[in-house]
Design a protein around this motif. Structure first.
Motif, PDB file in Angstrom:
ATOM      1  N   ARG A  69       3.718   3.606   7.003  1.00 47.89           N
ATOM      2  CA  ARG A  69       3.423   5.034   7.044  1.00 47.89           C
ATOM      3  C   ARG A  69       2.092   5.230   7.736  1.00 47.89           C
ATOM      4  O   ARG A  69       1.556   6.306   7.773  1.00 47.89           O
ATOM      5  CB  ARG A  69       3.376   5.566   5.618  1.00 47.89           C
ATOM      6  CG  ARG A  69       3.851   6.965   5.507  1.00 47.89           C
ATOM      7  CD  ARG A  69       4.486   7.210   4.190  1.00 47.89           C
ATOM      8  NE  ARG A  69       3.527   7.301   3.105  1.00 47.89           N
ATOM      9  CZ  ARG A  69       3.856   7.725   1.894  1.00 47.89           C
ATOM     10  NH1 ARG A  69       5.084   8.089   1.641  1.00 47.89           N
ATOM     11  NH2 ARG A  69       2.978   7.771   0.942  1.00 47.89           N
ATOM     12  N   SER A  70       1.550   4.162   8.265  1.00 50.84           N
ATOM     13  CA  SER A  70       0.216   4.246   8.838  1.00 50.84           C
ATOM     14  C   SER A  70       0.270   4.441  10.342  1.00 50.84           C
ATOM     15  O   SER A  70       0.835   3.638  11.067  1.00 50.84           O
ATOM     16  CB  SER A  70      -0.560   2.975   8.509  1.00 50.84           C
ATOM     17  OG  SER A  70      -1.610   2.810   9.414  1.00 50.84           O
ATOM     18  N   TYR A 103       3.815  12.307   5.984  1.00 50.44           N
ATOM     19  CA  TYR A 103       3.385  12.365   4.597  1.00 50.44           C
ATOM     20  C   TYR A 103       4.092  13.472   3.834  1.00 50.44           C
ATOM     21  O   TYR A 103       4.587  13.271   2.740  1.00 50.44           O
ATOM     22  CB  TYR A 103       1.869  12.526   4.482  1.00 50.44           C
ATOM     23  CG  TYR A 103       1.429  12.151   3.100  1.00 50.44           C
ATOM     24  CD1 TYR A 103       0.850  10.922   2.867  1.00 50.44           C
ATOM     25  CD2 TYR A 103       1.683  12.985   2.028  1.00 50.44           C
ATOM     26  CE1 TYR A 103       0.514  10.539   1.596  1.00 50.44           C
ATOM     27  CE2 TYR A 103       1.365  12.603   0.751  1.00 50.44           C
ATOM     28  CZ  TYR A 103       0.768  11.391   0.549  1.00 50.44           C
ATOM     29  OH  TYR A 103       0.448  11.006  -0.720  1.00 50.44           O
ATOM     30  N   LEU A 139      -3.784   5.488  -1.470  1.00 50.58           N
ATOM     31  CA  LEU A 139      -2.631   4.888  -2.127  1.00 50.58           C
ATOM     32  C   LEU A 139      -2.388   5.498  -3.507  1.00 50.58           C
ATOM     33  O   LEU A 139      -1.508   5.069  -4.235  1.00 50.58           O
ATOM     34  CB  LEU A 139      -2.838   3.376  -2.288  1.00 50.58           C
ATOM     35  CG  LEU A 139      -3.212   2.611  -1.036  1.00 50.58           C
ATOM     36  CD1 LEU A 139      -3.283   1.136  -1.343  1.00 50.58           C
ATOM     37  CD2 LEU A 139      -2.188   2.855   0.044  1.00 50.58           C
ATOM     38  N   GLY A 142       0.788  -1.213   0.000  1.00 53.93           N
ATOM     39  CA  GLY A 142       0.000   0.000   0.000  1.00 53.93           C
ATOM     40  C   GLY A 142       0.818   1.260   0.000  1.00 53.93           C
ATOM     41  O   GLY A 142       0.587   2.142  -0.800  1.00 53.93           O
ATOM     42  N   ALA A 143       1.805   1.283   0.879  1.00 50.89           N
ATOM     43  CA  ALA A 143       2.514   2.526   1.094  1.00 50.89           C
ATOM     44  C   ALA A 143       3.291   2.970  -0.133  1.00 50.89           C
ATOM     45  O   ALA A 143       3.802   4.064  -0.174  1.00 50.89           O
ATOM     46  CB  ALA A 143       3.459   2.367   2.266  1.00 50.89           C
ATOM     47  N   VAL A 145      -2.245   4.323  12.328  1.00 46.78           N
ATOM     48  CA  VAL A 145      -3.146   3.374  12.981  1.00 46.78           C
ATOM     49  C   VAL A 145      -2.414   2.078  13.300  1.00 46.78           C
ATOM     50  O   VAL A 145      -2.449   1.560  14.410  1.00 46.78           O
ATOM     51  CB  VAL A 145      -4.342   3.075  12.058  1.00 46.78           C
ATOM     52  CG1 VAL A 145      -5.309   2.147  12.735  1.00 46.78           C
ATOM     53  CG2 VAL A 145      -5.023   4.360  11.655  1.00 46.78           C
ATOM     54  N   GLN A 146      -1.690   1.597  12.283  1.00 50.75           N
ATOM     55  CA  GLN A 146      -0.993   0.338  12.451  1.00 50.75           C
ATOM     56  C   GLN A 146       0.118   0.477  13.479  1.00 50.75           C
ATOM     57  O   GLN A 146       0.342  -0.407  14.302  1.00 50.75           O
ATOM     58  CB  GLN A 146      -0.422  -0.086  11.098  1.00 50.75           C
ATOM     59  CG  GLN A 146      -0.173  -1.560  11.020  1.00 50.75           C
ATOM     60  CD  GLN A 146       0.651  -1.909   9.804  1.00 50.75           C
ATOM     61  OE1 GLN A 146       0.929  -1.063   8.976  1.00 50.75           O
ATOM     62  NE2 GLN A 146       1.043  -3.148   9.720  1.00 50.75           N
ATOM     63  N   PRO A 202      -7.444   3.107   6.356  1.00 49.61           N
ATOM     64  CA  PRO A 202      -6.376   3.912   6.957  1.00 49.61           C
ATOM     65  C   PRO A 202      -5.178   3.086   7.416  1.00 49.61           C
ATOM     66  O   PRO A 202      -4.096   3.614   7.604  1.00 49.61           O
ATOM     67  CB  PRO A 202      -7.058   4.603   8.131  1.00 49.61           C
ATOM     68  CG  PRO A 202      -8.277   3.813   8.409  1.00 49.61           C
ATOM     69  CD  PRO A 202      -8.679   3.187   7.111  1.00 49.61           C
ATOM     70  N   GLU A 203      -5.362   1.785   7.583  1.00 53.68           N
ATOM     71  CA  GLU A 203      -4.228   0.983   8.036  1.00 53.68           C
ATOM     72  C   GLU A 203      -3.168   0.865   6.964  1.00 53.68           C
ATOM     73  O   GLU A 203      -2.049   0.453   7.223  1.00 53.68           O
ATOM     74  CB  GLU A 203      -4.703  -0.418   8.422  1.00 53.68           C
ATOM     75  CG  GLU A 203      -5.405  -0.440   9.738  1.00 53.68           C
ATOM     76  CD  GLU A 203      -5.595  -1.844  10.271  1.00 53.68           C
ATOM     77  OE1 GLU A 203      -5.036  -2.774   9.674  1.00 53.68           O
ATOM     78  OE2 GLU A 203      -6.289  -1.984  11.262  1.00 53.68           O
ATOM     79  N   GLU A 204      -3.524   1.182   5.738  1.00 54.08           N
ATOM     80  CA  GLU A 204      -2.570   1.003   4.665  1.00 54.08           C
ATOM     81  C   GLU A 204      -1.865   2.292   4.298  1.00 54.08           C
ATOM     82  O   GLU A 204      -1.042   2.311   3.390  1.00 54.08           O
ATOM     83  CB  GLU A 204      -3.279   0.430   3.442  1.00 54.08           C
ATOM     84  CG  GLU A 204      -3.628  -1.015   3.664  1.00 54.08           C
ATOM     85  CD  GLU A 204      -4.637  -1.528   2.673  1.00 54.08           C
ATOM     86  OE1 GLU A 204      -4.870  -0.848   1.677  1.00 54.08           O
ATOM     87  OE2 GLU A 204      -5.186  -2.610   2.923  1.00 54.08           O
ATOM     88  N   GLY A 205      -2.159   3.350   4.978  1.00 53.54           N
ATOM     89  CA  GLY A 205      -1.492   4.607   4.680  1.00 53.54           C
ATOM     90  C   GLY A 205      -2.428   5.766   4.934  1.00 53.54           C
ATOM     91  O   GLY A 205      -3.633   5.611   4.846  1.00 53.54           O
ATOM     92  N   GLU A 206      -1.837   6.899   5.251  1.00 52.56           N
ATOM     93  CA  GLU A 206      -2.652   8.059   5.555  1.00 52.56           C
ATOM     94  C   GLU A 206      -2.893   8.857   4.278  1.00 52.56           C
ATOM     95  O   GLU A 206      -2.175   8.709   3.300  1.00 52.56           O
ATOM     96  CB  GLU A 206      -1.934   8.947   6.565  1.00 52.56           C
ATOM     97  CG  GLU A 206      -1.472   8.209   7.802  1.00 52.56           C
ATOM     98  CD  GLU A 206      -2.597   7.955   8.776  1.00 52.56           C
ATOM     99  OE1 GLU A 206      -3.459   8.817   8.900  1.00 52.56           O
ATOM    100  OE2 GLU A 206      -2.604   6.883   9.397  1.00 52.56           O
ATOM    101  N   ALA A 229       3.503   4.490  -2.926  1.00 52.14           N
ATOM    102  CA  ALA A 229       3.100   5.397  -3.974  1.00 52.14           C
ATOM    103  C   ALA A 229       4.302   5.680  -4.850  1.00 52.14           C
ATOM    104  O   ALA A 229       5.084   6.566  -4.582  1.00 52.14           O
ATOM    105  CB  ALA A 229       2.544   6.676  -3.389  1.00 52.14           C
ATOM    106  N   ARG A 257      -3.043  12.404   2.334  1.00 51.63           N
ATOM    107  CA  ARG A 257      -2.356  13.680   2.405  1.00 51.63           C
ATOM    108  C   ARG A 257      -3.320  14.772   2.873  1.00 51.63           C
ATOM    109  O   ARG A 257      -4.443  14.860   2.378  1.00 51.63           O
ATOM    110  CB  ARG A 257      -1.886  13.962   0.998  1.00 51.63           C
ATOM    111  CG  ARG A 257      -0.917  15.015   0.870  1.00 51.63           C
ATOM    112  CD  ARG A 257      -0.296  14.791  -0.471  1.00 51.63           C
ATOM    113  NE  ARG A 257       0.082  16.053  -1.037  1.00 51.63           N
ATOM    114  CZ  ARG A 257       0.559  16.146  -2.258  1.00 51.63           C
ATOM    115  NH1 ARG A 257       0.640  15.076  -3.004  1.00 51.63           N
ATOM    116  NH2 ARG A 257       0.918  17.294  -2.722  1.00 51.63           N
TER     117      ARG A 257
END
Lengths: 547, 335
Positions: free
Chosen positions: A420-421, A396, B139, A290-291, A423-424, B180-184, A293, B186
């Motif tokens: 980058r989360s 971010y 993402l 996911g992260a 929450v996790q 949200p667990e996979e990334g925030e 990008a 912007r």
């Protein structure tokens, strides 16, 4: 009896009956078992298509076939792969699937086009298929560890295809929902798939109604592999279901009471063997995909694509942007043909050449390597934790990922894989053990391993070491102070050799010269911050990174 | 292809459904962000939206769905003067899509066959006057995010590439979903969404069972199921249409304006976008409820939707921003 193989064959048979089950997430390395499975899948009556993870949108959705068009002088369109008749799509190396393909496949499965997807996942420990895709596939199979002898008979494709007339008693739905809750499965898609699988299994066995056996199979095939917790006898979060007693007697076509233990045994038999390891970290292994990008592609030819330009480049590795080149040449074709009517094919001049350009903004990964030894550990870990969260809070904007390695006793442990989360992170950092000796070398080694892996994925790792520097455990685990120090120096030099940037933060009450030497060996900067708190730490790291 | 799952048949998820209905009533609210677990009906709701929305009138053959012939862009060369009814466009923007496909690019077909330099409209053109849906918006690649931010702000897509110089209207409601667990997400993009919703799997066993039952009925007893729920969808569509009309007549008392402003100051929401969105959302909600004047109750009901994602985030604060909004709400507006 080879359970895993039988389950795999059953899953295939069910898919043949009801393609709406989506497909199979197959976790297996290349080997005889996987090959046998793929052969079995090929025997299904659907056309087969192979996909690879980096297919371009043109291939997936169709577009203009340039070669054919130029050759024949008439427009030739290609058909997109997903627009074809319902097929079995085999996606090799599914753990590396590009986001676009994953998204398109997900949409196609949602639309119930009738495609069956077999995602072959060869990922190592924490690499796997993006959840957006695996959640839309009914079955998850693990074929690793199957020997040749375990591979049983290959089922022939069943003839039945209708699942319409199969009735499911109401309490079977309730049962499935209940089991899903107990196994900690949050997605409701899973239960829907389980119901479909149960019906398909009933059809497979020429029954008109779902029976206990069908439910059993559905739980084993669909729900058990998704479990995030060991089945609980009494669920605490949810009200205990009162289904079996009350309603079972009222509905005429109800299931015979299925004893809970039996059901849970069925589940436990299927749970993957590494389930417990995953549970100890509190979470199923998450996909990191996911992260990424744009951070996934390797090499210097990656990043954000910029418009192609007609730059005169002497670099041999520069890539010609074929489309852009043709686009540049096309408007001139008529004029150029008039000028040179004898020339056959497209008129392309050197001035038309366009090269691909990329802007390379690589994501940074901060690897916090924290000394969790001794009495001061708890506080230090707490501060490191705070700093990690603070840095992530602004991550971010700075494109940072954060990971946390802690070392104590005789070994180092990866507490937080790169993420980058927020929450996790919060979930993972909830409990951190402390105490024991200081295996500095092991800690640095773990950091280096992680740095290497992540550098291959296109991240730029930075190691932030927090310690008081009194290394007393050597790499081989013996308590030898001198050996420990020289081991640490050796690992530090290796880390420097790999070009990883590093920051050493001395948290000891009296800063030692040993750590300054270590920082020199690492080629990094040294900061003495006795009793640093989370805010200070985050500011210090920030300042170091900016400089 | 099967018709999508009907909107009204989605069990629970009141917040998500309410947010989507509000944007349907007043598209200028500016989009919905849906964050939450997998398998909670996020994509289902968006795909259902298309058949729920009232159709729009558009010029025949216009690539950007213009309402009047005069609005058609010159490059499209639209000859038709007549309009026809089309369903409100709901366009999927898949993850990893290329910039070309989003903004549009040189039309290869025309270039190859006729040697003409023509523009092939992209997803933004198709989404004009409708919805643009991005699954896994958190993402999305940065350069696509930048592009969307720019277009969402200006309402216009400007293409300057390959010798083309094209502009066309691109006003759409942005709907994003993600986990949200996979990334925030912007912060800049977060701010562009008018409303935000957190969804979770229902914890109630009965509700979960109902979800599965309806899904099962949709799959296996399609015709009867659609008949039953399409009637509900039609009723909802009528309500949206009449709410759109009522919106213009709705009065906004000064006291409500004051309430809204106080709320935003207390919450420390950045900028004035929060106030504007909250006001619009409350008005749309009042119109939907068929009330003639805006009251505190309306503001209270939509405040969390409109403000939750605009608060300064404190990484060390464990409580979600939803709770903070509720607390301030009670302080400002009373229980």
């Amino acid at each position: 009896m080879t359970d895993a193989w039988d389950r795999a064959m059953t899953a295939l048979a069910l898919l043949a009956i009801d393609p709406m089950l989506g497909g199979i997430h197959l976790r297996a390395r290349a080997g005889p078992a996987r090959q046998a499975f793929v052969d079995a899948a090929a025997s299904l009556p659907h056309p087969a298509l192979r996909l690879h993870p980096a297919m371009s949108p043109e291939q997936i959705d169709g577009g203009v076939d340039l070669t054919a068009t130029l050759q024949h002088g008439a427009l030739t369109q290609t058909r997109g792969l997903l627009d074809r008749a319902p097929s079995i799509l085999t996606l090799a190396m599914a753990e590396r699937v590009e986001p676009y393909l994953a998204a398109r496949l997900g949409a196609s499965l949602d639309a119930q086009d009738g495609h069956i997807l077999i995602a072959m996942d060869e990922g190592l420990e924490d690499e796997t298929v993006p959840e957006s895709l695996s959640d839309r596939l009914a079955f998850q199979l693990h074929l690793d560890g199957l020997a040749m002898g375990d591979i049983g008979k290959i089922l022939l494709a069943p003839k039945q295809s209708l699942t319409k007339r199969i009735s499911a008693p109401d309490d079977s739905i309730e049962l499935l929902v209940d089991v899903a809750v107990r196994l900690g499965i949050r997605s409701l898609r899973a239960v829907g798939f389980a119901l479909r699988a149960a019906k398909a299994h009933a059809a497979l066995n020429d029954r008109n109604a779902v029976t206990e056996e069908d439910i059993h199979t559905a739980i084993a095939l669909v729900l058990a592999p998704r479990a995030t917790q060991l089945p609980t006898e009494d669920t605490q979060d949810t009200p205990p279901p009162d289904i079996p007693e009350d309603q079972a007697s009222q509905t005429p076509e109800s299931l015979p009471d299925m004893p809970d233990e039996m059901l849970l045994d069925a589940v436990q038999a299927v749970l993957p063997t590494d389930m417990l390891d995953k549970l100890q970290t509190g979470q199923n292994i998450r996909t990191g995909s996911g992260a990424g990008a744009g951070a996934r592609k390797i090499g210097n030819r990656r990043g954000r694509p910029l418009p192609a330009r007609n730059t005169r480049t002497t670099r041999s590795d520069a890539r010609v942007d074929l489309m852009a080149t043709l686009r540049a040449a096309l408007p001139w074709q008529t004029i150029r043909k008039q000028a040179r009517p004898d020339h056959k094919g497209a008129h392309i001049r050197p001035s038309d050449l366009r090269h691909k350009r990329y802007q390379n903004l690589s994501d940074r990964l901060l690897i916090f390597t924290v000394d969790a030894s001794g009495s001061a550990a708890i506080a230090r870990l707490g501060e490191a934790k705070g700093a990690v969260e603070l840095l992530l809070g602004q991550a971010y904007a700075r494109r940072d990922h954060v990971a946390l390695v802690a070392f104590r006793g005789t070994e180092a442990e990866l507490l937080l894989p790169p993420t980058r989360s927020l929450v996790q992170t919060k979930r993972r950092l909830a409990s951190l053990p402390g105490g024991g000796a200081t295996p500095l070398a092991a800690g640095l080694e773990a950091a280096q391993e992680l740095a290497d892996v992540c550098a291959r994925k296109g991240l730029t790792p930075v190691v932030v070491l927090l310690t008081d520097g009194r290394a007393n455990i050597a790499r081989d685990g013996t308590a030898d102070r001198a050996q420990a120090a020289s081991d640490a120096q050796a690992v530090a030099r290796a880390l420097r050799g790999s070009g990883t940037q590093s920051i050493v933060i001395d948290t000891g009450n009296r800063p030692t010269s040993g750590l300054r030497d270590l920082a020199d060996a690492l080629g990094g900067s040294y900061l003495a911050l006795p009793r640093a708190d989370a805010q200070q730490l985050s500011r210090a790291v920030d300042a170091q990174l900016a400089s | 292809m099967k018709q999508p799952f009907p909107f009204s048949a989605i069990v629970g998820q009141t917040d998500m459904k309410r947010a989507m209905i509000l944007t349907a009533i007043d598209p200028s609210i500016g989009g919905v962000l849906v964050f939450g677990d997998r398998g909670t009906g996020k994509s289902t709701a968006v795909r259902a939206l298309a058949s729920l929305l009232p159709p729009i009138k558009a010029v025949k053959g216009c690539p950007v769905n213009s309402a009047k012939p005069a609005d058609c862009p010159d490059w499209a060369g639209v000859k038709a003067r007549r309009t026809h009814e089309i369903p409100t466009p709901v366009v999927d923007l898949p993850l990893g899509v290329s910039e070309d496909r989003v903004t549009g690019a040189l039309d290869i077909e025309k270039a190859l066959t006729k040697g003409e330099k023509a523009f092939q409209p992209g997803l933004l053109a198709r989404a004009n006057r409708g919805y643009l849906y991005i699954d896994e918006v958190n993402l999305l690649e940065d350069h696509i995010v930048d592009l969307l931010l720019d277009v969402a702000q200006s309402g216009e897509n400007v293409v300057e590439r390959e010798g083309l110089s094209i502009r066309h209207a691109a006003r759409f409601v942005l709907v994003g979903s993600g986990n949200p667990e996979e990334g925030e997400l912007r912060p800049q993009l977060l701010d562009r969404f008018g409303l935000s919703v957190d969804v979770a799997s229902p914890t109630d066993i009965d509700e979960r069972i109902e979800v599965i039952k309806r899904r099962d009925a949709y799959d296996n007893d399609h015709a009867a199921f659609m008949l039953r729920w399409q009637a509900e969808d039609a009723a909802l569509r009528d309500r949206i249409t009449s709410a759109r009309k009522a919106l213009t007549k709705l009065k906004t008392p000064d006291q409500t304006l004051r309430d809204v402003a106080t709320l935003c100051v207390e919450l420390g929401a950045d900028g004035l976008r929060g106030e504007l969105t909250l006001l619009k959302a409350a008005r749309a909600y009042a119109a939907y409820r068929d009330d003639t004047a805006l009251t505190r109750g309306h503001v209270r009901d939509v405040a969390a939707l409109a403000l939750r994602h605009r608060l300064r985030r404190d990484p060390l604060d464990d409580a979600g921003s939803g709770t903070r909004v509720t607390r301030i709400l009670q302080e400002v507006l009373g229980a």
